[in-house]
Write a protein that holds these residues in place. Structure first.
Motif, PDB file in Angstrom:
ATOM      1  N   VAL A  60       9.257 -10.385  20.125  1.00 14.76           N
ATOM      2  CA  VAL A  60       9.319 -11.520  19.204  1.00 14.76           C
ATOM      3  C   VAL A  60       9.741 -11.014  17.830  1.00 14.76           C
ATOM      4  CG1 VAL A  60       7.940 -13.230  17.953  1.00 14.76           C
ATOM      5  CG2 VAL A  60       7.604 -12.924  20.408  1.00 14.76           C
ATOM      6  N   THR A  61      10.653 -11.736  17.185  1.00 11.92           N
ATOM      7  CA  THR A  61      11.080 -11.390  15.831  1.00 11.92           C
ATOM      8  C   THR A  61      10.850 -12.578  14.904  1.00 11.92           C
ATOM      9  OG1 THR A  61      12.787  -9.869  16.644  1.00 11.92           O
ATOM     10  CG2 THR A  61      13.002 -10.645  14.382  1.00 11.92           C
ATOM     11  N   LEU A  62      10.310 -12.287  13.728  1.00 12.17           N
ATOM     12  CA  LEU A  62      10.047 -13.308  12.712  1.00 12.17           C
ATOM     13  C   LEU A  62      10.656 -12.812  11.408  1.00 12.17           C
ATOM     14  CD1 LEU A  62       8.608 -15.933  11.889  1.00 12.17           C
ATOM     15  CD2 LEU A  62       6.543 -14.592  11.502  1.00 12.17           C
ATOM     16  N   HIS A  94       0.818  -1.214   0.000  1.00 13.89           N
ATOM     17  CA  HIS A  94       0.000   0.000   0.000  1.00 13.89           C
ATOM     18  C   HIS A  94       0.854   1.266   0.000  1.00 13.89           C
ATOM     19  CE1 HIS A  94      -2.488  -3.208   1.869  1.00 13.89           C
ATOM     20  NE2 HIS A  94      -3.391  -2.737   1.032  1.00 13.89           N
ATOM     21  N   ASP A  95       2.132   1.109   0.335  1.00 13.71           N
ATOM     22  CA  ASP A  95       3.063   2.236   0.324  1.00 13.71           C
ATOM     23  C   ASP A  95       3.798   2.332  -1.011  1.00 13.71           C
ATOM     24  OD1 ASP A  95       4.142   4.441   1.727  1.00 13.71           O
ATOM     25  OD2 ASP A  95       5.955   3.308   2.203  1.00 13.71           O
ATOM     26  N   GLY A  96       3.430   1.479  -1.954  1.00 11.98           N
ATOM     27  CA  GLY A  96       4.053   1.512  -3.275  1.00 11.98           C
ATOM     28  C   GLY A  96       5.270   0.640  -3.418  1.00 11.98           C
ATOM     29  N   PHE A  97       5.654  -0.103  -2.366  1.00 12.36           N
ATOM     30  CA  PHE A  97       6.840  -0.957  -2.418  1.00 12.36           C
ATOM     31  C   PHE A  97       6.475  -2.317  -3.004  1.00 12.36           C
ATOM     32  CE2 PHE A  97       9.885  -3.996  -0.671  1.00 12.36           C
ATOM     33  CZ  PHE A  97      11.088  -3.359  -0.933  1.00 12.36           C
ATOM     34  N   ARG A  98       7.406  -2.940  -3.706  1.00 12.12           N
ATOM     35  CA  ARG A  98       7.186  -4.261  -4.275  1.00 12.12           C
ATOM     36  C   ARG A  98       8.293  -5.215  -3.811  1.00 12.12           C
ATOM     37  NH1 ARG A  98       3.252  -2.011  -4.471  1.00 12.12           N
ATOM     38  NH2 ARG A  98       1.839  -1.579  -6.228  1.00 12.12           N
ATOM     39  N   ILE A  99       7.885  -6.290  -3.142  1.00 11.13           N
ATOM     40  CA  ILE A  99       8.819  -7.311  -2.665  1.00 11.13           C
ATOM     41  C   ILE A  99       9.398  -8.058  -3.858  1.00 11.13           C
ATOM     42  CG2 ILE A  99       9.013  -9.448  -1.334  1.00 11.13           C
ATOM     43  CD1 ILE A  99       6.744  -8.358   0.445  1.00 11.13           C
ATOM     44  N   ALA A 100      10.721  -8.271  -3.835  1.00  6.32           N
ATOM     45  CA  ALA A 100      11.417  -8.928  -4.940  1.00  6.32           C
ATOM     46  C   ALA A 100      12.030 -10.248  -4.492  1.00  6.32           C
ATOM     47  CB  ALA A 100      12.507  -8.000  -5.489  1.00  6.32           C
ATOM     48  N   ASP A 101      12.358 -11.075  -5.472  1.00  6.51           N
ATOM     49  CA  ASP A 101      13.019 -12.349  -5.204  1.00  6.51           C
ATOM     50  C   ASP A 101      14.305 -12.095  -4.430  1.00  6.51           C
ATOM     51  OD1 ASP A 101      13.651 -15.031  -5.291  1.00  6.51           O
ATOM     52  OD2 ASP A 101      14.454 -14.970  -7.321  1.00  6.51           O
ATOM     53  N   GLY A 102      14.474 -12.820  -3.315  1.00  2.00           N
ATOM     54  CA  GLY A 102      15.678 -12.672  -2.509  1.00  2.00           C
ATOM     55  C   GLY A 102      15.563 -11.676  -1.371  1.00  2.00           C
ATOM     56  N   ASP A 103      14.484 -10.903  -1.326  1.00  2.00           N
ATOM     57  CA  ASP A 103      14.283  -9.978  -0.204  1.00  2.00           C
ATOM     58  C   ASP A 103      14.124 -10.768   1.095  1.00  2.00           C
ATOM     59  OD1 ASP A 103      14.403  -7.845  -1.913  1.00  2.00           O
ATOM     60  OD2 ASP A 103      12.292  -7.299  -1.757  1.00  2.00           O
ATOM     61  N   ARG A 104      14.404 -10.099   2.208  1.00  2.00           N
ATOM     62  CA  ARG A 104      14.226 -10.700   3.538  1.00  2.00           C
ATOM     63  C   ARG A 104      13.235  -9.848   4.319  1.00  2.00           C
ATOM     64  NH1 ARG A 104      17.104 -10.167   8.630  1.00  2.00           N
ATOM     65  NH2 ARG A 104      17.088 -12.118   9.832  1.00  2.00           N
ATOM     66  N   ILE A 105      12.161 -10.494   4.778  1.00  2.61           N
ATOM     67  CA  ILE A 105      11.126  -9.790   5.529  1.00  2.61           C
ATOM     68  C   ILE A 105      11.369 -10.015   7.017  1.00  2.61           C
ATOM     69  CG2 ILE A 105       8.651  -9.547   5.946  1.00  2.61           C
ATOM     70  CD1 ILE A 105       8.204 -10.799   3.167  1.00  2.61           C
ATOM     71  N   LYS A 106      11.541  -8.941   7.748  1.00  2.00           N
ATOM     72  CA  LYS A 106      11.778  -9.030   9.194  1.00  2.00           C
ATOM     73  C   LYS A 106      10.639  -8.328   9.926  1.00  2.00           C
ATOM     74  CE  LYS A 106      15.049  -7.849  12.885  1.00  2.00           C
ATOM     75  NZ  LYS A 106      16.331  -7.168  13.208  1.00  2.00           N
ATOM     76  N   ILE A 107       9.872  -9.105  10.684  1.00  2.00           N
ATOM     77  CA  ILE A 107       8.755  -8.582  11.464  1.00  2.00           C
ATOM     78  C   ILE A 107       9.161  -8.580  12.931  1.00  2.00           C
ATOM     79  CG2 ILE A 107       6.375  -9.013  12.201  1.00  2.00           C
ATOM     80  CD1 ILE A 107       5.913 -10.274   9.421  1.00  2.00           C
ATOM     81  N   ASP A 108       9.251  -7.406  13.512  1.00  2.34           N
ATOM     82  CA  ASP A 108       9.658  -7.243  14.903  1.00  2.34           C
ATOM     83  C   ASP A 108       8.421  -6.883  15.723  1.00  2.34           C
ATOM     84  OD1 ASP A 108      10.840  -6.737  17.318  1.00  2.34           O
ATOM     85  OD2 ASP A 108      12.149  -5.134  16.621  1.00  2.34           O
ATOM     86  N   VAL A 109       7.887  -7.867  16.445  1.00  3.39           N
ATOM     87  CA  VAL A 109       6.712  -7.629  17.289  1.00  3.39           C
ATOM     88  C   VAL A 109       7.223  -7.063  18.619  1.00  3.39           C
ATOM     89  CG1 VAL A 109       4.583  -8.607  18.210  1.00  3.39           C
ATOM     90  CG2 VAL A 109       5.649  -9.627  16.186  1.00  3.39           C
ATOM     91  N   LYS A 110       7.410  -5.754  18.637  1.00  4.53           N
ATOM     92  CA  LYS A 110       8.058  -5.116  19.774  1.00  4.53           C
ATOM     93  C   LYS A 110       7.259  -5.266  21.064  1.00  4.53           C
ATOM     94  CE  LYS A 110      10.413  -1.693  16.862  1.00  4.53           C
ATOM     95  NZ  LYS A 110      11.758  -2.248  17.092  1.00  4.53           N
ATOM     96  N   SER A 111       5.933  -5.271  20.969  1.00  5.64           N
ATOM     97  CA  SER A 111       5.097  -5.372  22.160  1.00  5.64           C
ATOM     98  C   SER A 111       5.279  -6.711  22.878  1.00  5.64           C
ATOM     99  CB  SER A 111       3.625  -5.177  21.793  1.00  5.64           C
ATOM    100  OG  SER A 111       3.212  -6.152  20.842  1.00  5.64           O
ATOM    101  N   HIS A 112       5.767  -7.743  22.166  1.00  7.33           N
ATOM    102  CA  HIS A 112       5.907  -9.071  22.747  1.00  7.33           C
ATOM    103  C   HIS A 112       7.336  -9.608  22.660  1.00  7.33           C
ATOM    104  CE1 HIS A 112       1.573  -8.775  22.388  1.00  7.33           C
ATOM    105  NE2 HIS A 112       1.435  -9.877  23.084  1.00  7.33           N
TER     106      HIS A 112
END
Length: 296
Positions: free
Chosen positions: A281-283, A261-279
């Protein structure tokens, strides 16, 4: 926050009730496949199950840095008696009005993501179709239920997942949404033994070539949702297909707007890091276009 996790250590299955910390002792409890699920049902909940298991099983003490192969929470052996599914368009930000106590419940759209054995753990590769149109990462709360011998679901706790999907394909034709969801889903191994969380906040970073290419925040807690969690769960489990005896259900509660929704497009080889700061936890997972799912 009380947690439960399962892992393989030296070829055997164990349960643990605190997160591993390098340099600190970690107690592990040897369990057979399905033993933890059975204890949750027999004891009337995950917290009581933990108390029972720690009374009955002598712990093995290892260093927190030991080589553990963590598993998706409560995943049955083989994973074919577990289902991953979720709800769509659940956040308040996607509606013009604010719900009230008088708002009539109308069930949100629901999707089937795959078998539990398809879940991927932190750092494992997420495989998507070679010709994916436009991917979107979706940080979500995942509720975990275990069904007893009568098919009655028992809530065990919650964890966090990345419901990666091809939103570009969905935008081309909403009827293709089942195809759009055929991307790997990652999940954390830590099962929080509490009611679904009201607030879940954090940051997503998409790395490309080792550097941050996009960053944004998210909130996927119950207070951010248009629907009440219990209403969604009660409606879902009216369907007999999800009430099969022995089944484990991973139910995703939906995500807000993200990188797409921000106009970014995920590409082959990208790494997605989700940091659940409230808990705390990092995924994080790399993304691969094409290839064989379930391989690194």
């Amino acid at each position: 926050m009380s947690i439960l996790f399962e892992c393989e250590y030296e070829g055997e299955r164990y349960a643990g009730f605190t997160r591993p910390v390098p340099g600190q002792e970690l107690a592990l409890y040897k369990v057979s496949p399905g033993q933890v699920q059975a204890a949750i049902i027999a004891e009337g909940g995950a917290r009581a199950a933990v108390r029972a298991l720690t009374r009955e099983i002598a712990p093995v003490t290892v260093d927190g840095a030991a080589e553990l192969r963590t598993l998706p929470p409560l995943l049955p052996t083989g994973g074919d008696t577990a289902l991953v599914s979720g709800f769509m368009r659940t956040h308040k930000s996607k509606y013009e009005d604010e719900p009230t106590e008088a708002t009539e419940f109308v069930a949100p759209n629901w999707f089937f993501k795959g078998f539990g054995g398809w879940l991927r753990m932190p750092d494992q590769t997420l495989t998507v179709p070679a010709k994916a149109v436009a991917l979107i990462e979706e940080p979500e709360v995942a509720l975990v239920y275990v069904n007893d011998d009568e098919g009655t679901p028992h809530y065990a706790g919650y964890t966090f997942a990345n419901d990666l999907c091809d939103i570009g394909l969905h935008r081309q034709n909403p009827g293709w949404n089942p195809y759009c969801k055929l991307c790997d889903t990652s999940i954390t191994p830590w099962l929080f033994l509490d009611e679904p969380p009201r607030t879940v906040t954090g940051t997503t970073v998409i790395e490309r070539g080792g550097v941050a290419a996009w960053q944004g925040t998210f909130d996927c807690g119950a207070d951010a949702l248009y629907f009440k969690v219990q209403d969604m769960a009660d409606n879902l489990f009216e369907y007999p297909a999800l009430r099969r005896p022995g089944l484990v259900n991973y139910v995703l509660l939906g995500a807000d707007e993200a990188s797409f929704h921000d106009g970014f497009r995920i590409a082959d080889g990208d790494r997605i890091k989700i940091d659940v700061k409230s808990h705390d936890v990092t995924l994080a997972n790399p993304v691969r276009f094409g290839g064989t799912p379930g391989t690194e």
